[in-house]
Write a protein that holds these residues in place. Sequence first.
Motif, PDB file in Angstrom:
ATOM      1  N   GLU A  92       0.834  -1.206   0.000  1.00  0.00           N
ATOM      2  CA  GLU A  92       0.000   0.000   0.000  1.00  0.00           C
ATOM      3  C   GLU A  92       0.872   1.260   0.000  1.00  0.00           C
ATOM      4  N   ALA A  93       1.885   1.273   0.854  1.00  0.00           N
ATOM      5  CA  ALA A  93       2.769   2.435   0.949  1.00  0.00           C
ATOM      6  C   ALA A  93       3.539   2.651  -0.350  1.00  0.00           C
TER       7      ALA A  93
ATOM      8  N   ALA B   1       1.111   4.021  -3.002  1.00  0.00           N
ATOM      9  CA  ALA B   1       0.752   5.405  -2.688  1.00  0.00           C
ATOM     10  C   ALA B   1       1.898   6.354  -3.023  1.00  0.00           C
ATOM     11  N   THR B   2       3.126   5.928  -2.742  1.00  0.00           N
ATOM     12  CA  THR B   2       4.298   6.766  -3.042  1.00  0.00           C
ATOM     13  C   THR B   2       4.428   7.010  -4.540  1.00  0.00           C
TER      14      THR B   2
ATOM     15  N   ALA C  77       1.584   9.319  -5.758  1.00  0.00           N
ATOM     16  CA  ALA C  77       1.738  10.691  -5.262  1.00  0.00           C
ATOM     17  C   ALA C  77       2.848  11.441  -5.991  1.00  0.00           C
ATOM     18  N   LYS C  78       3.775  10.702  -6.555  1.00  0.00           N
ATOM     19  CA  LYS C  78       4.930  11.336  -7.198  1.00  0.00           C
ATOM     20  C   LYS C  78       4.536  12.181  -8.401  1.00  0.00           C
TER      21      LYS C  78
ATOM     22  N   GLN D 201      -2.706  13.542  -5.246  1.00  0.00           N
ATOM     23  CA  GLN D 201      -2.301  14.189  -4.003  1.00  0.00           C
ATOM     24  C   GLN D 201      -2.842  13.388  -2.819  1.00  0.00           C
ATOM     25  N   ASN D 202      -1.940  12.944  -1.967  1.00  0.00           N
ATOM     26  CA  ASN D 202      -2.299  12.132  -0.798  1.00  0.00           C
ATOM     27  C   ASN D 202      -3.218  10.954  -1.154  1.00  0.00           C
ATOM     28  N   PRO D 203      -2.793  10.092  -2.066  1.00  0.00           N
ATOM     29  CA  PRO D 203      -3.644   8.957  -2.453  1.00  0.00           C
ATOM     30  C   PRO D 203      -3.836   7.975  -1.295  1.00  0.00           C
ATOM     31  N   GLN D 204      -5.049   7.443  -1.196  1.00  0.00           N
ATOM     32  CA  GLN D 204      -5.371   6.442  -0.187  1.00  0.00           C
ATOM     33  C   GLN D 204      -5.509   5.087  -0.883  1.00  0.00           C
TER      34      GLN D 204
END
Length: 250
Positions: free
Chosen positions: A117-118, A121-122, A125-126, A130-133
Motif C-alpha cells: 500500500e505504501a 501510494a508513493t 503521489a509522485k 495528491q495524498n492517495p489512499q
Amino acid sequence: MQKVNIPALLVLMVALLMLSACASTSTPPAETTSTPVASSASTGAGVSPTETSTPVAVANTRVGTEEYRIGPQDLLEIQVVGVQDLSRTVRVNSRGSISLPLVGVVKAAGLTSQELEAELATRLAKDYLQNPQVSVFIKEFTSQRVTVEGEVKKPGVYPIKGHITLLQSLATAEGITNMADASNIKVFRVAPDGTRSVQVFDLEQIRTGAAPDPEVRNDDVVQVGQSQGKAVAKGLMEFILPFRLLSPAL
C-alpha cells in the motif's frame, strides 16, 4: 490354593488402562513455561520437540497472526479511494510482480499488504495524485502451505488458500487417529524475525466452543500428540493376544 488366570488378569489390566486413557484425553495438559522446537518448522518439514533446545513460551490461547508476506500467484484486490479506474483485482505473476495503470510494474512478492500500500501510494503521489489512499486486500494466498503430522490419518504438507483454522487443517489430513491425544495439539511457528514459538490446544474444547478455533498461518506445523495411555493399552493387547488364542474362553 486357587489358580490365578493370568490371561484374564491381563485383560482386566488392559481394560483399566484403556478407561484411564480415555479419561486422560479430556484433561488439558499442564501448562509449561518452555518447550523445544525443531528448526525445520520454518521449512514446513516435520518437527520433533527433541531436535533442538531452543526454549519458547507455551500458552493455551489463540495463535498470534504475524503479517503475511505476499508471494507469487497470490490474488490481490487493490482499491484507490476516489479513483475507480485504478481499482482492480490482480494476480502476482511467477516473478513476484504486478502491473497497474500509471504505476507500471511493481515488485509485490516479499512485501506485506501494508508495505505494498505504501509503495503504491508513493508512486501515485509522485506524479499523479495528491495524498492517495490505497488499500490492498489479499483474496487468495496461493503460495501458502501447512504441515500436519503426528497422530493424523494422512500426514503431509498441504497447500492452502485464504484463511484456514486448526480444525480445517486437521480435516485436510482426514482427521486424528484413535491413538491421538486430543488435548495435546501443538502449532509450531517461525516469525519473520526468526523467533520460534509453539502453542498447545485442546481439540475437544475447540469443538464444543469452549475455546476459539485458532487460525493456522503459512508454514505452520500442526503436530498431534499420541495418547500415552492408549499406546500402553495397545501394547498390552498385542502382548496378550497369543494367550487369548490359547484360551478361547476369554
